[in-house]
Design an enzyme around this catalytic site. Structure first.
Site, PDB file in Angstrom:
ATOM      1  N   HIS A   1       0.655  -1.064  -0.142  1.00 56.34           N
ATOM      2  CA  HIS A   1      -0.105   0.010  -0.025  1.00 56.34           C
ATOM      3  C   HIS A   1       1.165   1.549  -0.051  1.00 56.34           C
ATOM      4  O   HIS A   1       1.269   1.171   0.997  1.00 56.34           O
ATOM      5  CB  HIS A   1      -0.678  -0.328   1.077  1.00 56.34           C
ATOM      6  CG  HIS A   1      -1.483   1.423   1.473  1.00 56.34           C
ATOM      7  ND1 HIS A   1      -2.826   0.840   2.333  1.00 56.34           N
ATOM      8  CD2 HIS A   1      -1.562   2.020   0.988  1.00 56.34           C
ATOM      9  CE1 HIS A   1      -3.791   1.953   1.695  1.00 56.34           C
ATOM     10  NE2 HIS A   1      -3.215   3.375   0.986  1.00 56.34           N
TER      11      HIS A   1
ATOM     12  N   HIS B   1       1.142   5.104  -2.172  1.00 54.77           N
ATOM     13  CA  HIS B   1       0.632   5.554  -3.261  1.00 54.77           C
ATOM     14  C   HIS B   1       2.526   6.331  -4.279  1.00 54.77           C
ATOM     15  O   HIS B   1       2.773   6.971  -3.253  1.00 54.77           O
ATOM     16  CB  HIS B   1      -0.094   6.832  -3.020  1.00 54.77           C
ATOM     17  CG  HIS B   1      -1.530   6.192  -2.525  1.00 54.77           C
ATOM     18  ND1 HIS B   1      -2.907   6.413  -3.263  1.00 54.77           N
ATOM     19  CD2 HIS B   1      -1.403   5.892  -1.031  1.00 54.77           C
ATOM     20  CE1 HIS B   1      -3.720   5.675  -2.273  1.00 54.77           C
ATOM     21  NE2 HIS B   1      -2.681   4.821  -0.930  1.00 54.77           N
TER      22      HIS B   1
ATOM     23  N   HIS C   1      -9.090   1.384  -0.927  1.00 57.41           N
ATOM     24  CA  HIS C   1      -9.375   2.236   0.820  1.00 57.41           C
ATOM     25  C   HIS C   1     -11.254   1.923   0.999  1.00 57.41           C
ATOM     26  O   HIS C   1     -11.806   2.058   0.653  1.00 57.41           O
ATOM     27  CB  HIS C   1      -9.063   3.283   0.832  1.00 57.41           C
ATOM     28  CG  HIS C   1      -7.398   3.455   0.167  1.00 57.41           C
ATOM     29  ND1 HIS C   1      -7.126   2.277  -1.212  1.00 57.41           N
ATOM     30  CD2 HIS C   1      -6.479   4.096   0.629  1.00 57.41           C
ATOM     31  CE1 HIS C   1      -6.088   3.589  -1.189  1.00 57.41           C
ATOM     32  NE2 HIS C   1      -5.802   3.720   0.118  1.00 57.41           N
TER      33      HIS C   1
ATOM     34  N   GLU D   1     -10.994   3.638   6.381  1.00 52.26           N
ATOM     35  CA  GLU D   1     -10.431   4.345   7.169  1.00 52.26           C
ATOM     36  C   GLU D   1     -10.069   5.363   7.839  1.00 52.26           C
ATOM     37  O   GLU D   1     -10.526   5.468   8.889  1.00 52.26           O
ATOM     38  CB  GLU D   1      -9.122   5.101   5.733  1.00 52.26           C
ATOM     39  CG  GLU D   1      -7.694   5.870   6.042  1.00 52.26           C
ATOM     40  CD  GLU D   1      -6.671   7.015   4.890  1.00 52.26           C
ATOM     41  OE1 GLU D   1      -8.160   6.856   3.307  1.00 52.26           O
ATOM     42  OE2 GLU D   1      -6.304   7.662   5.255  1.00 52.26           O
TER      43      GLU D   1
HETATM   44  N1  HPA Z   1      -6.183   6.960   1.831  1.00 52.65           N
HETATM   45  C1  HPA Z   1      -7.218   7.610   0.811  1.00 52.65           C
HETATM   46  N2  HPA Z   1      -6.503   8.300  -0.430  1.00 52.65           N
HETATM   47  C2  HPA Z   1      -5.386   8.396  -0.901  1.00 52.65           C
HETATM   48  C3  HPA Z   1      -4.357   7.741   0.087  1.00 52.65           C
HETATM   49  C4  HPA Z   1      -5.053   7.409   1.569  1.00 52.65           C
HETATM   50  O1  HPA Z   1      -4.504   7.195   3.008  1.00 52.65           O
HETATM   51  N3  HPA Z   1      -2.928   8.904   0.220  1.00 52.65           N
HETATM   52  C5  HPA Z   1      -2.943   9.324  -1.429  1.00 52.65           C
HETATM   53  N4  HPA Z   1      -4.672   9.229  -1.886  1.00 52.65           N
HETATM   54 ZN    ZN Z   2      -3.493   4.814   0.538  1.00 49.04          ZN
END
Ligand code: HPA
Ligand code: ZN
Length: 339
Positions: free
Chosen positions: A17, A19, A197, A200
């Site tokens: 994970h 980005h 995702h 979160e």
């Molecule tokens: N969450 C959602 N979108 C994102 C994240 C994240 O942690 N990092 C980069 N884009």
């Molecule tokens: Zn992420």
């Protein structure tokens, strides 16, 4: 005996994970701004770092989208990606599965090909020159429309050889997985694996939707699953991996402090939790720092740490021979390292 810093540093690791735009270090941001004649709203690197104080996901995303504006050419995407691979090679990361956000670039007039070719070429060089294997995951920005996601998927079709999976990121609250059910169905039909995702900032319902509607192969984050016992049971029964990001959770106030991070509880419940860095340039650390932070705060033992890496190997999108090879490297480390 306590786990040492050296143990974490030498541990062969796998990241699931990350980005790639979130690995843009302020130093490279300034270099690319200069190369591309872009004015940054910061006078120097310290000012950039001072701006990295976030109360929630959206606070971070605003700066993250602004930061990626310096990425203009294929060489910029190459340099960004190769810098990340070099960094993780120095941290004994054997394999990584990275996200990219094409819409963050195509929206600014950068061609999809420029982005995907620059990233892929660096991943290829990472494989041959630094012995780091990798997979690429294309993420849809969930704050944008279903129609825009469909059009992005269309642009990805000629690049199926470079992209293993699609994902879903950006502002979670108000943008449930259900919004992208049809796009994900099409992506699966085209042969892409799928992740999203979920949980979160969003509620457990979003995790159910990711499972039931998007039919994901992994859940990214998933912290809020712990609010729902039936969901936890299901995730355990399905052997569904969660790509957990400890320093990200701390920086975005998903957890109050590292001592209350749910990672150890996840492992004890039998959840297939993994450790990852998410956006390391913004959240204060790559893989080693993430492992060190949870090890110290949650008093993790050797078995917990080996289990976390083993979970990552099993949950990766590698084939079974490749997984066996990584597991062997982990086993050799475990049996030859005193701690
Ligand atoms: N969450 C959602 N979108 C994102 C994240 C994240 O942690 N990092 C980069 N884009
Ligand atoms: Zn992420």
């Amino acid at each position: 005996m306590d786990i040492t810093k050296e143990f974490i540093e030498n541990l062969p690791k796998v990241e699931l994970h990350l980005h790639i735009e979130g690995s843009l270090e302020p130093e490279l941001m300034f270099e690319l701004a200069q190369r591309n004649n872009i004015n940054l709203p910061f006078a120097n690197i310290d000012e950039v770092k001072d701006a990295y104080n976030f109360s929630n996901l959206q606070d971070f995303l605003n700066i993250y989208y602004q930061g990626m504006g310096v990425l203009q050419t294929e060489q910029d995407f190459y340099d960004l990606t190769f810098a990340y691979i070099k960094k993780i090679a120095s941290e004994n990361v054997m394999h990584t599965e990275i996200f990219f956000d094409p819409q963050g670039h195509t929206e600014r007039g950068i061609e999809f090909e420029v982005v995907v070719n620059g990233i892929s070429r660096a991943l290829e060089d990472g494989r041959s020159n630094l012995n780091v294997s990798s997979k690429l995951i294309m993420s849809f920005l969930r704050h944008l429309s279903e129609e825009e996601a469909f059009s992005t998927l269309e642009q990805a079709l000629p690049h199926k050889d470079k992209i293993i999976a699609v994902g879903l990121d950006s502002s979670e609250l108000g943008h449930p997985p259900a919004k992208f059910e049809r796009v994900f169905a099409k992506a699966r039909k085209e042969g892409f694996l799928v992740v999203a995702h979920a949980g979160e900032e969003g509620p457990p319902e979003y995790i159910y939707e990711a499972l039931d509607l998007l039919k994901v192969d992994r859940i990214d984050h998933g912290n809020r699953a712990l609010e729902d016992d039936a969901l936890v049971k299901r995730l355990v029964a399905d052997n569904m991996a969660l790509t957990v990001c400890p320093l990200s959770n701390l920086k975005l106030c998903v957890v109050k402090d590292m001592v209350t991070h749910p990672l150890k509880e996840m492992l004890d419940l039998g959840l297939k939790a993994t450790v990852n860095s998410d956006d390391p340039a913004y959240f204060g650390g790559y893989m080693n720092d993430n492992f060190l932070a949870v090890t110290k705060a949650l008093n993790l033992g050797k078995d917990d740490i080996l289990k976390l890496v083993q979970n990552s190997i099993e949950a990766s999108f590698l084939n079974s021979n490749e997984k066996q090879d990584l597991q062997l490297r982990l086993d050799i480390f475990a049996s030859t390292t005193c701690f």
